[in-house]
Design a protein around this motif. Sequence first.
Motif, PDB file in Angstrom:
ATOM      1  N   MET A   1      33.664  36.420  39.046  1.00 56.14           N
ATOM      2  CA  MET A   1      34.828  37.288  38.811  1.00 56.14           C
ATOM      3  C   MET A   1      35.916  36.528  38.062  1.00 56.14           C
ATOM      4  SD  MET A   1      35.270  40.530  39.655  1.00 56.14           S
ATOM      5  CE  MET A   1      36.443  41.788  40.101  1.00 56.14           C
ATOM      6  N   GLU A   2      36.151  35.278  38.455  1.00 57.72           N
ATOM      7  CA  GLU A   2      37.190  34.496  37.779  1.00 57.72           C
ATOM      8  C   GLU A   2      36.882  34.329  36.295  1.00 57.72           C
ATOM      9  OE1 GLU A   2      38.321  30.687  39.493  1.00 57.72           O
ATOM     10  OE2 GLU A   2      38.676  31.737  41.388  1.00 57.72           O
ATOM     11  N   GLU A   3      35.603  34.088  36.020  1.00 60.15           N
ATOM     12  CA  GLU A   3      35.185  33.908  34.627  1.00 60.15           C
ATOM     13  C   GLU A   3      35.385  35.222  33.862  1.00 60.15           C
ATOM     14  OE1 GLU A   3      34.619  31.256  32.997  1.00 60.15           O
ATOM     15  OE2 GLU A   3      34.051  32.323  31.161  1.00 60.15           O
ATOM     16  N   LEU A   4      35.050  36.332  34.503  1.00 61.94           N
ATOM     17  CA  LEU A   4      35.247  37.643  33.867  1.00 61.94           C
ATOM     18  C   LEU A   4      36.727  37.895  33.592  1.00 61.94           C
ATOM     19  CD1 LEU A   4      34.111  40.402  32.925  1.00 61.94           C
ATOM     20  CD2 LEU A   4      34.392  41.209  35.276  1.00 61.94           C
ATOM     21  N   GLU A   5      37.558  37.531  34.557  1.00 61.59           N
ATOM     22  CA  GLU A   5      39.005  37.723  34.397  1.00 61.59           C
ATOM     23  C   GLU A   5      39.513  36.932  33.184  1.00 61.59           C
ATOM     24  OE1 GLU A   5      41.321  36.935  37.897  1.00 61.59           O
ATOM     25  OE2 GLU A   5      43.196  37.554  36.920  1.00 61.59           O
ATOM     26  N   LYS A   6      39.052  35.702  33.073  1.00 59.53           N
ATOM     27  CA  LYS A   6      39.442  34.856  31.946  1.00 59.53           C
ATOM     28  C   LYS A   6      39.031  35.508  30.623  1.00 59.53           C
ATOM     29  CE  LYS A   6      38.938  29.913  31.377  1.00 59.53           C
ATOM     30  NZ  LYS A   6      38.073  28.823  31.897  1.00 59.53           N
ATOM     31  N   GLN A   7      37.806  35.990  30.626  1.00 61.21           N
ATOM     32  CA  GLN A   7      37.307  36.622  29.396  1.00 61.21           C
ATOM     33  C   GLN A   7      38.018  37.939  29.107  1.00 61.21           C
ATOM     34  OE1 GLN A   7      33.048  36.954  29.161  1.00 61.21           O
ATOM     35  NE2 GLN A   7      32.767  34.835  29.783  1.00 61.21           N
ATOM     36  N   PHE A   8      38.297  38.677  30.173  1.00 63.27           N
ATOM     37  CA  PHE A   8      38.979  39.971  30.025  1.00 63.27           C
ATOM     38  C   PHE A   8      40.276  39.797  29.254  1.00 63.27           C
ATOM     39  CE2 PHE A   8      41.836  43.383  31.261  1.00 63.27           C
ATOM     40  CZ  PHE A   8      41.021  44.505  31.364  1.00 63.27           C
ATOM     41  N   PHE A   9      40.993  38.713  29.568  1.00 70.61           N
ATOM     42  CA  PHE A   9      42.300  38.510  28.956  1.00 70.61           C
ATOM     43  C   PHE A   9      42.274  37.588  27.739  1.00 70.61           C
ATOM     44  CE2 PHE A   9      43.519  39.749  33.353  1.00 70.61           C
ATOM     45  CZ  PHE A   9      44.222  40.898  33.020  1.00 70.61           C
ATOM     46  N   ILE A  87      38.185  49.835  35.042  1.00 74.40           N
ATOM     47  CA  ILE A  87      38.625  49.356  33.724  1.00 74.40           C
ATOM     48  C   ILE A  87      39.150  47.925  33.819  1.00 74.40           C
ATOM     49  CG2 ILE A  87      40.431  49.647  31.965  1.00 74.40           C
ATOM     50  CD1 ILE A  87      40.124  52.727  32.484  1.00 74.40           C
ATOM     51  N   ASN A  88      40.060  47.713  34.756  1.00 71.88           N
ATOM     52  CA  ASN A  88      40.675  46.394  34.928  1.00 71.88           C
ATOM     53  C   ASN A  88      40.904  46.132  36.412  1.00 71.88           C
ATOM     54  OD1 ASN A  88      42.358  44.217  35.266  1.00 71.88           O
ATOM     55  ND2 ASN A  88      44.068  45.073  34.111  1.00 71.88           N
ATOM     56  N   PRO A  89      39.972  45.416  37.052  1.00 71.05           N
ATOM     57  CA  PRO A  89      40.123  45.154  38.487  1.00 71.05           C
ATOM     58  C   PRO A  89      41.110  44.025  38.788  1.00 71.05           C
ATOM     59  CG  PRO A  89      38.062  44.244  37.673  1.00 71.05           C
ATOM     60  CD  PRO A  89      38.726  44.902  36.496  1.00 71.05           C
ATOM     61  N   PHE A  90      41.749  43.489  37.764  1.00 78.05           N
ATOM     62  CA  PHE A  90      42.588  42.289  37.955  1.00 78.05           C
ATOM     63  C   PHE A  90      44.069  42.621  38.088  1.00 78.05           C
ATOM     64  CE2 PHE A  90      38.967  41.367  35.137  1.00 78.05           C
ATOM     65  CZ  PHE A  90      38.181  40.702  36.060  1.00 78.05           C
ATOM     66  N   SER A  91      44.425  43.886  37.947  1.00 77.68           N
ATOM     67  CA  SER A  91      45.813  44.297  38.160  1.00 77.68           C
ATOM     68  C   SER A  91      45.929  44.976  39.516  1.00 77.68           C
ATOM     69  CB  SER A  91      46.269  45.257  37.053  1.00 77.68           C
ATOM     70  OG  SER A  91      46.475  44.558  35.846  1.00 77.68           O
ATOM     71  N   GLU A  92      47.179  45.166  39.943  1.00 77.85           N
ATOM     72  CA  GLU A  92      47.419  45.796  41.238  1.00 77.85           C
ATOM     73  C   GLU A  92      47.846  47.244  41.003  1.00 77.85           C
ATOM     74  OE1 GLU A  92      50.450  45.192  44.986  1.00 77.85           O
ATOM     75  OE2 GLU A  92      50.367  43.608  43.486  1.00 77.85           O
TER      76      GLU A  92
END
Lengths: 208, 68
Positions: A1-9, A87-92
Motif C-alpha cells: 500500500m505504501e508503494e502504491l501511495e508513493k506511485q499514486f502521488f 479512487i484514492n484510499p489515501f485521503s480522509e
Amino acid sequence: MEELEKQFFSKHDPKILPVLRNSVVGIAGAGGLGSSVAVSLARVGVGKLIITDFDKIEPPDLNRQQYFVEQIGKLKVEALLENLKRINPFSEYKIHNVKIGENNISEIFGKVDILVEAFDEAGMKKMLIESWICRFPKKPIIVASGLAGFGKNEKIHIRKIGSLYICGDEESEVKIGISPMAPRVAVVANMQANLVLELLLKEKNSNG
Amino acid sequence: MDKKIEVNKEKIDWEENMTVDRILKIMNYTFKMIVVKVNGELVKKDNYNTKIIPEGSDVQVIHLIAGG
C-alpha cells in the motif's frame, strides 16, 4: 500500500502536494455537482473531504451523478464514500447523512478551509450562503448557479464578491425540456473544484 | 456629474433614501431567490426595504438558480 501511495502521488507537483494533503474542503450536497467535485478533489489528493447529503440514489440521478446502477437505493454519502475510497484510499473522507441548516453548519463545516455549495434547490443555496457569510465572512464559499441544459460553454463564468464565488451562467433555469445534464453539470462542478485548488494554493503561497 | 451606484457592475443613478427593494425594481430583477451584498456586506431580505444604500455603493445581486 505504501508503494502504491508513493506511485499514486508521483505525478503530483512536489511543491503543491503537501499543501493539498494538509487541506480540508467541505462539500454541501452529493448530487451532480457534489459527487463530481468530490471525485476531482480526491483524485488530486486533497487531504480531507467533509461531505453532506440526505438523499438516496434514484435511477434518474445516474444521468449526471458519479454513482453506479448497483448503488441505486443507497445513501448518496455512503455510495460516494465507497467510490472515493476506490479512487484514492489515501485521503480522509468524513460523511454526514444530514440536511445542513443554520443549526449544524458550524459544527459540520466549521473547520474546513473552503466550502463548496453543491445543492440542487435555490432556497437551500441561499440559506447556505447567508448562514456561511454570517458565521465565516472571510472563509471562501464557492457556489454554483445556472448549469441546466447543454452547450453555451461560453456563458459559464466565475464571479467573485469578496470571499463568495459564483460559478455557472447565472441564467439557465431548470424547467421542462431544460434539465441538468452530465456535461454542463460536470463543467461547473469542475470549475468549482479547480477554483478550490487555486484558492488553496494561493493562500499557502501568500502565507509563505 | 450625476451621483451613481453600481449594480452588478452596471452604473445606475443614485437616489436619496434608495433601498434594496428600489434597486431591484429599477433593475427589473424579479428573481425569486437572491442574495444581496452591498459594499461587501450581506443584506438580508427583512432589510430590503429599510437598508439605505449610500451614494457610490457597489451592489451585487446574486440570482440563485436550482440545479445541481
